[in-house]
Design an enzyme around this catalytic site. Structure first.
Site, PDB file in Angstrom:
ATOM      1  N   GLU A 171       0.772  -1.242   0.000  1.00 23.34           N
ATOM      2  CA  GLU A 171       0.000   0.000   0.000  1.00 23.34           C
ATOM      3  C   GLU A 171       0.810   1.303   0.000  1.00 23.34           C
ATOM      4  O   GLU A 171       0.756   2.094   0.952  1.00 23.34           O
ATOM      5  CB  GLU A 171      -0.956  -0.004   1.188  1.00 23.34           C
ATOM      6  N   GLU A 279      -5.776  -7.824  -0.586  1.00 21.65           N
ATOM      7  CA  GLU A 279      -6.482  -7.638   0.680  1.00 21.65           C
ATOM      8  C   GLU A 279      -7.949  -7.354   0.418  1.00 21.65           C
ATOM      9  O   GLU A 279      -8.296  -6.550  -0.444  1.00 21.65           O
ATOM     10  CB  GLU A 279      -5.911  -6.461   1.485  1.00 21.65           C
TER      11      GLU A 279
END
Length: 339
Positions: A171, A279
């Site tokens: 991320e 995710e």
């Protein structure tokens, strides 16, 4: 509580291809009809459970932990075959451009071996958000060359194991897409120069949000990705709550997952790219169950783009975290989580 029949069906597939060339980002594999995705699994957290500070060495088993053989065995028994394993860059390389710490590399090797010896796949995930001691990758403080040096050393450790996938970074956020692209390309080039042919998973900026991919520069800038082996997929994340943060128990709507993946899926198809949902997760509720089933069904229908997923998350240190798949243990019995 509604059951999750589609998730159960997807996780029943445990076949692992002997060659990963089918994941080539430039060679989409068409499917004549919806069918289970080939790579289904879960994140196994623990390696990222501390905040690194320069000059302070973490202690394995106290500040952080990696998945045990029992963890892999439990989830493999549910049909899972791919595991995204978290660690911190600073754990393995506390000083930039210096050798990796042998003892810490050994811990990670032991973890990976316990899974890959059983034919499972481990996705290595430096869970750093494009940071190194809170300094942004691609900046003067942490230049591209330092990020590439880290990945070159790590790739050399695992290049002979095709069941190890390389997730470049968890991320990236609050940096320009162009800055991240430069760091990613430097790391990929160095990885390939080690001789590693492992699959590489590449995120974008903006927390690599699937719903924002076509809105924040990723859709144009990340087309500049260069992999000499041409063996990569794009990794995105997606959550079902109203702000897509993965921090709330409620979901936005039963169709929100499909909606948040739609534009990214279309972008991948247009550019003959492949994708992996690194995710996603939801708390246990009937509404979430419906949203998850809708999402996974949609991914099955778009199997020319989607290679698989890893749920967020599991691991013994999560305790009662609302999304965890870690089973409860009561009176010697192992009790599955509702999700």
């Amino acid at each position: 509580m509604k059951s999750f029949p589609l998730l159960t069906k997807l996780l029943s597939l445990a076949l692992i291809a002997s060659s990963f060339r089918g994941l080539n980002a430039q060679t989409p594999v068409a499917s004549p009809a919806p069918s289970p995705l080939p790579y289904t699994g879960v994140n196994l957290s623990g390696g990222e459970f501390y905040h690194p500070k320069p000059g302070v060495a973490p202690q394995y088993g106290k500040n952080f932990i990696y998945p045990s053989p029992e963890e892999f065995a439990y989830f493999a028994s549910k049909g899972m075959n791919v595991f995204r394993v978290q660690f911190l860059w600073e754990t393995l390389q506390p000083e930039m451009n210096k050798p990796l710490v042998p003892a810490e590399v050994d811990h990670l090797h032991a973890c990976v071996k316990s899974a890959t010896d059983k034919g499972l796949i481990v996705l290595l995930d430096p869970h750093n958000y494009a940071r190194y001691y809170d300094k942004i990758v691609g900046s003067a403080d942490v230049p591209d060359a330092a990020f590439a040096d880290f990945w070159g050393r790590l790739a050399a450790e695992f290049k002979d194991n095709p069941n190890v996938w390389f997730g470049l970074m968890n991320e990236p956020h609050d940096l320009p897409a162009e800055q991240w692209l430069g760091a990613a390309n430097a790391a990929i080039d160095t990885i390939r120069k080690t001789g590693a042919q492992n699959l590489i998973l590449v995120p974008g900026i903006g927390w690599t949000s699937a719903g924002q991919w076509t809105k924040n520069g990723n859709s144009t800038v990340m087309l500049g990705l260069k992999d000499p082996a041409n063996h990569f997929v794009y990794e995105v994340h997606m959550y079902f709550d109203p702000d897509n943060s993965g921090t709330h128990t409620q979901i936005a709507s039963p169709t929100i997952g499909v909606e948040r993946l739609r534009d990214f899926t279309a972008w991948c198809r247009e550019h003959k790219a492949r994708a992996f949902l690194g995710e996603f997760g939801a708390a246990a509720s009937p509404e979430a169950a419906t949203a998850i089933e809708n999402t996974l069904s949609d991914m099955e229908k778009n199997r020319d783009v989607w290679t698989g997923f890893t749920w967020w998350s599991a691991g013994p240190w999560w305790k009662d975290y609302m999304f965890t798949l870690e089973p409860k243990k009561e009176n010697g019995a192992v009790i599955d989580r509702p999700q």
